[in-house]
Design an enzyme around this catalytic site. Structure first.
Site, PDB file in Angstrom:
ATOM      1  N   LYS A  80       0.872  -0.819  -0.421  1.00 44.79           N
ATOM      2  CA  LYS A  80       0.389   0.197  -0.031  1.00 44.79           C
ATOM      3  C   LYS A  80       0.699   1.509   0.047  1.00 44.79           C
ATOM      4  O   LYS A  80       1.964   1.283   0.496  1.00 44.79           O
ATOM      5  CB  LYS A  80      -0.804   0.183   1.154  1.00 44.79           C
ATOM      6  CG  LYS A  80      -2.275   0.952   1.031  1.00 44.79           C
ATOM      7  CD  LYS A  80      -2.977  -0.091   0.003  1.00 44.79           C
ATOM      8  CE  LYS A  80      -4.687   0.896   0.415  1.00 44.79           C
ATOM      9  NZ  LYS A  80      -5.510  -0.259  -0.290  1.00 44.79           N
ATOM     10  N   VAL A 184     -21.890   1.587  -5.461  1.00 49.68           N
ATOM     11  CA  VAL A 184     -21.067   0.017  -5.010  1.00 49.68           C
ATOM     12  C   VAL A 184     -22.689  -0.610  -4.351  1.00 49.68           C
ATOM     13  O   VAL A 184     -22.719  -1.491  -5.178  1.00 49.68           O
ATOM     14  CB  VAL A 184     -20.385  -0.044  -4.700  1.00 49.68           C
ATOM     15  CG1 VAL A 184     -20.367  -1.523  -3.458  1.00 49.68           C
ATOM     16  CG2 VAL A 184     -19.093  -0.296  -4.763  1.00 49.68           C
TER      17      VAL A 184
END
Length: 364
Positions: A80, A184
């Protein structure tokens, strides 16, 4: 924070600090584990209170990606990036191009994508300097908006959880309480409505609520009331930590399955819902459709193949539920165990290969 002590404790491989004076870039790349393959994880841009907070966030998120990618069956490790800065004010093309050069310098050990505070346009700038980036514009061979694919994965995962809780994966006639109806969750509601589920929705954004009410005949409730509604399935699709001391006593649902990250406030809350007999679909497994989708870009994106791979979330969750039952452990523990076992088996086979006198000439 004693950085090396922390890295050793949780077995991190690498922490890279990236600075570019001209553009103002201050970025931290954390690579947790590359046993299964190159580390894949998005780039987050955020206004951190301190450098220590930014480092901790990068490390924590990278470890989470190791587990997410391993549980999803991807041949990818976890990493990340966090860029320290205000995404509304501090972005410039030179910053992302400079960052792209740092990624290129890692020679494929780390592959990035968008995350909180970054966009497709930002990824396109990174792509000017490196190929080790996903989630770029479709004209460059990318998959485009990941929301529909993530939603489809949540839908398939919810069906697997229904199978575990009710003995059938049909959602027809089931009542689903959806907390948050962003991109979503709205697409998830489309799938649920098409199958004949009843929807109860909430969101702090009234327009998003009205959209779902008009499109699907959903019932709207106030944000604080969603936990206690009569429903079969609770779908947390907004903020994290909504499974906590205040909400658990209110829940009437037999299933928790949604798109939000870090749904459990603490691991103890995962233990409590397990004891209550609530079937919990671990968040990093059920919401892995997005990462499965962008991972397909590494092979030259094929939408049909990507969607087929996303469907595997159903079987992965059934396996996790089986481990949970077999070992009498909460599903969040079963998911971690499955990911850890996969990494350990690859690590062991690689060690054995080297012990037997073989040498790897190259790895993709």
């Amino acid at each position: 924070m004693e950085i090396f002590t922390y890295m050793e404790k949780y077995d991190y491989e690498q922490l890279v600090f990236c600075q570019d004076k001209n553009s103002g870039l201050k970025a931290i790349i954390a690579i947790h584990d590359t046993t299964l393959g190159p580390a894949l994880g998005g780039t987050r841009m955020w206004t951190y209170k301190s450098e220590a907070e930014a480092i901790e966030d990068a490390l924590r998120l990278a470890k989470g990606m190791t587990y997410k990618n391993a549980a999803a069956g991807l041949n990818l490790g976890g990493g990340k990036t966090v860029i320290i800065g205000d995404p509304k004010k501090d972005k410039n093309p030179e910053l992302f191009r400079a960052f792209g050069r740092y990624i290129q310098g890692l020679n494929g050990r780390y592959i990035t994508a968008e995350d909180v505070g970054t966009t497709v346009d930002d990824m396109d700038l990174i792509h000017m300097e490196t190929d080790f980036v996903t989630g770029i514009s479709p004209e460059f061979g990318s998959s485009g908006n990941p929301s529909p694919v993530t939603a489809y994965g949540i839908y398939k995962g919810m069906k697997a959880a229904a199978m575990e809780a009710f003995g059938s994966d049909s959602l027809e006639g089931k009542t689903v309480a959806v907390q948050g109806v962003g991109n979503v969750a709205f697409t998830l509601c489309e799938h649920l409505h098409e199958e004949g589920a009843n929807l109860i929705v909430t969101d702090i954004n009234k327009e998003a609520v009205n959209r779902a009410v008009n499109a699907f005949g959903a019932k709207a409730v106030d944000p604080d009331d969603i936990y206690g509604v009569d429903c079969d399935i609770y779908a947390p699709c907004a903020l994290g930590a909504t499974i906590n001391d205040e909400t658990i006593p209110q829940l009437k649902a037999k299933v928790i399955a949604g798109s939000a990250n870090n749904q459990l406030k603490t691991t103890e809350h995962g233990d409590i819902i397990h004891e209550k007999g609530i079937v919990y679909a671990p968040d990093y497994v059920i919401n892995s459709g997005g990462v499965i989708n962008v991972a397909d870009e590494l092979n030259g994106y094929n939408a049909t193949r990507a969607m087929k791979n996303v469907e595997s979330i159903y079987d992965i969750l059934l396996k996790i539920f089986a481990i949970s039952k077999r070992d009498n452990i909460p599903t969040y523990v079963a998911a971690d165990r499955m990911a850890e076992e996969r990494i350990a088996s690859v690590r062991a086979s690689r060690s054995q290969f080297l012990l037997n006198g073989h040498h790897t000439l190259s790895r993709r």
